[in-house]
Design an enzyme around this catalytic site. Structure first.
Site, PDB file in Angstrom:
ATOM      1  N   ARG A 224       1.061  12.357 -51.562  1.00  0.00           N
ATOM      2  CA  ARG A 224       2.188  11.431 -51.456  1.00  0.00           C
ATOM      3  C   ARG A 224       2.744  11.156 -52.850  1.00  0.00           C
ATOM      4  O   ARG A 224       1.983  11.091 -53.827  1.00  0.00           O
ATOM      5  CB  ARG A 224       1.742  10.095 -50.836  1.00  0.00           C
ATOM      6  CG  ARG A 224       1.496  10.153 -49.334  1.00  0.00           C
ATOM      7  CD  ARG A 224       2.787  10.346 -48.534  1.00  0.00           C
ATOM      8  NE  ARG A 224       2.545  10.382 -47.102  1.00  0.00           N
ATOM      9  CZ  ARG A 224       2.386  11.495 -46.388  1.00  0.00           C
ATOM     10  NH1 ARG A 224       2.424  12.674 -46.961  1.00  0.00           N
ATOM     11  NH2 ARG A 224       2.198  11.428 -45.075  1.00  0.00           N
ATOM     12  N   HIS A 272       8.728  18.364 -49.509  1.00  0.00           N
ATOM     13  CA  HIS A 272       7.774  17.777 -48.547  1.00  0.00           C
ATOM     14  C   HIS A 272       7.681  18.634 -47.274  1.00  0.00           C
ATOM     15  O   HIS A 272       7.991  18.175 -46.167  1.00  0.00           O
ATOM     16  CB  HIS A 272       8.128  16.326 -48.187  1.00  0.00           C
ATOM     17  CG  HIS A 272       6.982  15.596 -47.531  1.00  0.00           C
ATOM     18  ND1 HIS A 272       6.807  14.244 -47.566  1.00  0.00           N
ATOM     19  CD2 HIS A 272       5.918  16.067 -46.812  1.00  0.00           C
ATOM     20  CE1 HIS A 272       5.715  13.904 -46.902  1.00  0.00           C
ATOM     21  NE2 HIS A 272       5.157  15.017 -46.417  1.00  0.00           N
TER      22      HIS A 272
HETATM   23  P1  NDP Z   1      -8.410  12.558 -44.525  1.00  0.00           P
HETATM   24  O1  NDP Z   1      -8.349  11.120 -44.168  1.00  0.00           O
HETATM   25  O2  NDP Z   1      -9.054  13.495 -43.567  1.00  0.00           O
HETATM   26  O3  NDP Z   1      -9.171  12.734 -45.921  1.00  0.00           O
HETATM   27  C1  NDP Z   1      -8.988  11.890 -46.991  1.00  0.00           C
HETATM   28  C2  NDP Z   1      -9.978  12.232 -48.093  1.00  0.00           C
HETATM   29  O4  NDP Z   1      -9.689  11.426 -49.238  1.00  0.00           O
HETATM   30  C3  NDP Z   1     -11.435  11.934 -47.709  1.00  0.00           C
HETATM   31  O5  NDP Z   1     -12.291  12.896 -48.252  1.00  0.00           O
HETATM   32  C4  NDP Z   1     -11.676  10.575 -48.375  1.00  0.00           C
HETATM   33  O6  NDP Z   1     -13.036  10.341 -48.749  1.00  0.00           O
HETATM   34  C5  NDP Z   1     -10.856  10.724 -49.643  1.00  0.00           C
HETATM   35  N1  NDP Z   1     -10.511   9.396 -50.167  1.00  0.00           N
HETATM   36  C6  NDP Z   1      -9.744   8.448 -49.608  1.00  0.00           C
HETATM   37  N2  NDP Z   1      -9.658   7.370 -50.402  1.00  0.00           N
HETATM   38  C7  NDP Z   1     -10.409   7.650 -51.492  1.00  0.00           C
HETATM   39  C8  NDP Z   1     -10.723   6.939 -52.681  1.00  0.00           C
HETATM   40  N3  NDP Z   1     -10.255   5.696 -52.903  1.00  0.00           N
HETATM   41  N4  NDP Z   1     -11.523   7.526 -53.589  1.00  0.00           N
HETATM   42  C9  NDP Z   1     -11.998   8.770 -53.360  1.00  0.00           C
HETATM   43  N5  NDP Z   1     -11.750   9.507 -52.258  1.00  0.00           N
HETATM   44  C10 NDP Z   1     -10.948   8.948 -51.346  1.00  0.00           C
HETATM   45  O7  NDP Z   1      -6.917  13.012 -44.828  1.00  0.00           O
HETATM   46  P2  NDP Z   1      -6.264  14.451 -44.597  1.00  0.00           P
HETATM   47  O8  NDP Z   1      -7.064  15.456 -45.327  1.00  0.00           O
HETATM   48  O9  NDP Z   1      -5.998  14.674 -43.155  1.00  0.00           O
HETATM   49  O10 NDP Z   1      -4.839  14.244 -45.306  1.00  0.00           O
HETATM   50  C11 NDP Z   1      -4.744  13.864 -46.655  1.00  0.00           C
HETATM   51  C12 NDP Z   1      -3.311  13.488 -46.993  1.00  0.00           C
HETATM   52  O11 NDP Z   1      -2.503  14.656 -47.098  1.00  0.00           O
HETATM   53  C13 NDP Z   1      -2.556  12.656 -45.956  1.00  0.00           C
HETATM   54  O12 NDP Z   1      -2.909  11.291 -46.036  1.00  0.00           O
HETATM   55  C14 NDP Z   1      -1.114  12.883 -46.339  1.00  0.00           C
HETATM   56  O13 NDP Z   1      -0.720  11.924 -47.282  1.00  0.00           O
HETATM   57  C15 NDP Z   1      -1.137  14.259 -47.003  1.00  0.00           C
HETATM   58  N6  NDP Z   1      -0.393  15.278 -46.220  1.00  0.00           N
HETATM   59  C16 NDP Z   1       0.669  15.913 -46.820  1.00  0.00           C
HETATM   60  C17 NDP Z   1       1.373  16.885 -46.144  1.00  0.00           C
HETATM   61  C18 NDP Z   1       2.488  17.619 -46.804  1.00  0.00           C
HETATM   62  O14 NDP Z   1       3.180  18.396 -46.147  1.00  0.00           O
HETATM   63  N7  NDP Z   1       2.698  17.444 -48.073  1.00  0.00           N
HETATM   64  C19 NDP Z   1       1.023  17.276 -44.768  1.00  0.00           C
HETATM   65  C20 NDP Z   1      -0.119  16.555 -44.247  1.00  0.00           C
HETATM   66  C21 NDP Z   1      -0.786  15.589 -44.956  1.00  0.00           C
HETATM   67  P3  NDP Z   1     -14.177  10.080 -47.628  1.00  0.00           P
HETATM   68  O15 NDP Z   1     -14.285  11.380 -46.866  1.00  0.00           O
HETATM   69  O16 NDP Z   1     -15.386   9.794 -48.400  1.00  0.00           O
HETATM   70  O17 NDP Z   1     -13.655   8.952 -46.774  1.00  0.00           O
HETATM   71  C1  OXD Z   2       1.771  14.376 -42.923  1.00  0.00           C
HETATM   72  C2  OXD Z   2       2.880  14.902 -43.692  1.00  0.00           C
HETATM   73  O1  OXD Z   2       1.192  13.371 -43.322  1.00  0.00           O
HETATM   74  O2  OXD Z   2       3.631  15.762 -43.156  1.00  0.00           O
HETATM   75  O3  OXD Z   2       1.430  14.973 -41.881  1.00  0.00           O
HETATM   76  O4  OXD Z   2       3.072  14.548 -44.846  1.00  0.00           O
END
Ligand code: NDP
Ligand code: OXD
Length: 309
Positions: A224, A272
């Protein structure tokens, strides 16, 4: 019982049709049409206008049509007692992994610079890096980060990952928590951000963190725009600490015309679109959750309201 779709792009009909195709008996409305608000139990949303989640007295689920849910928590008018779900989908994860691989290969083989040189008719061979000698560090080892890490390791990169809780992934060195962040950063040549945007991770990619990367490191932000302090990135690119950045996400989208990223020679941009929910792939989990609402069963892919992801 009925579903309302709330999104401001031109994809409402696409989602409506995909839901009807999965189950023709579903009652699905666009939020823009006249609809019986008391019948709505599920809202399938993406970047909804603030205030549009109010006035649904029987809402049982706010379903994000994407993986991220930051935009829902940012809406102060959302009903806070209604559970939030998000998309967890193999195609969303593999599309992200493919995007990150493409970006990294373009960087280590100088394809971005060669494109700029071509525009100037400039013949200037550049040193390139090899996959096996390149260390990629992934921030966030969730649904998308873990697969991306695993795929990059399978291609031959040195891969390490950092998350809140410790993970165990084949061929990936894992780090967890604030105390292990410094070690993780000091050996990361290409940093990929796949964290969710929460109050804890807002502004995480700042000069203090990026400054801990080795000289010449490269940033890939596909999470993001709110993770990044834009001015800090520009400063580290201009003073040569970072060699470049590839960004898919921005504070304001579309990125305003006057933003310095547009014309910066070391910033490479995508709009994006790294990974987008494929309706055919994700509709079954939404229909299943709709069925679960009816039967008062536990919802799939529920967001932790405390953690915010
Ligand atoms: P998940 O919720 O599955 O994974 C998040 C990861 O981040 C976990 O490993 C979590 O740790 C870690 N995390 C969260 N907060 C912290 C912190 N404060 N310190 C350290 N580690 C942290 O998310 P996804 O993998 O499904 O998606 C990630 C992001 O990708 C989405 O939120 C979205 O913003 C972005 N996205 C972007 C897209 C694009 O087209 N650009 C498309 C889809 C998603 P733990 O496992 O220990 O909880
Ligand atoms: C998502 C994205 O969060 O598209 O799925 O960014």
């Amino acid at each position: 019982m009925a579903i309302v779709i709330i999104r401001q792009d031109k994809k409402i009909d696409l989602w409506k049709n995909a839901l009807k195709k999965a189950d023709n008996s579903l009652k699905v409305y666009s939020y823009l049409e006249e609809h019986p608000k008391e019948e709505i139990t599920m809202a399938i949303i993406w970047k909804h206008p603030a205030g549009s989640l109010t006035g649904y007295p029987n809402l049982k689920c706010i379903a994000s049509a994407g993986a991220g849910v930051d935009y829902i928590f940012e809406d102060p008018t959302r009903p806070t007692n209604v559970p939030i779900t998000r998309i967890v989908d193999p195609l969303l994860a593999s599309d992200m992994s493919e995007h990150v691989l493409a970006v990294i290969l373009a960087h280590i083989k100088n394809l971005n610079t060669y494109k700029q040189q071509q525009i100037k008719s400039l013949w200037n061979p550049l040193e390139y890096s090899r996959i096996k000698d390149t260390t990629v560090g992934i921030l966030g080892l969730g649904e998308l980060g873990a697969l991306t890490a695993q795929d990059l390791a399978n291609v031959g990169f040195q891969v390490q990952g950092w998350s809140r809780s410790k993970k165990s992934l084949d061929q990936v060195t894992t780090f967890a928590g604030k105390e292990e962040l410094k070690t993780f950063l000091s050996s990361t040549q290409i940093l990929v951000c796949l964290l969710p945007l929460t109050p804890e991770t807002k502004g995480f990619l700042n000069k203090d963190l990026l400054g801990q990367l080795p000289q010449g490191a490269f940033l890939v932000n596909v999470a993001r725009g709110g993770h990044l302090v834009d001015g800090d990135l520009l400063m580290l690119l201009d003073n040569g600490h970072l060699s470049g950045a590839c960004l898919d996400v921005y504070h304001t989208e579309p990125l305003p015309e006057a933003h310095p990223f547009w014309n910066h020679p070391k910033v490479h941009m995508t709009p994006h679109y790294a990974s987008v929910s494929d309706t055919n792939s994700v509709v079954p989990q939404l229909v299943e959750n709709y069925r679960r609402i009816q039967n008062e069963e536990e919802l799939m892919n529920r967001v932790d309201m405390e953690k915010g992801y």
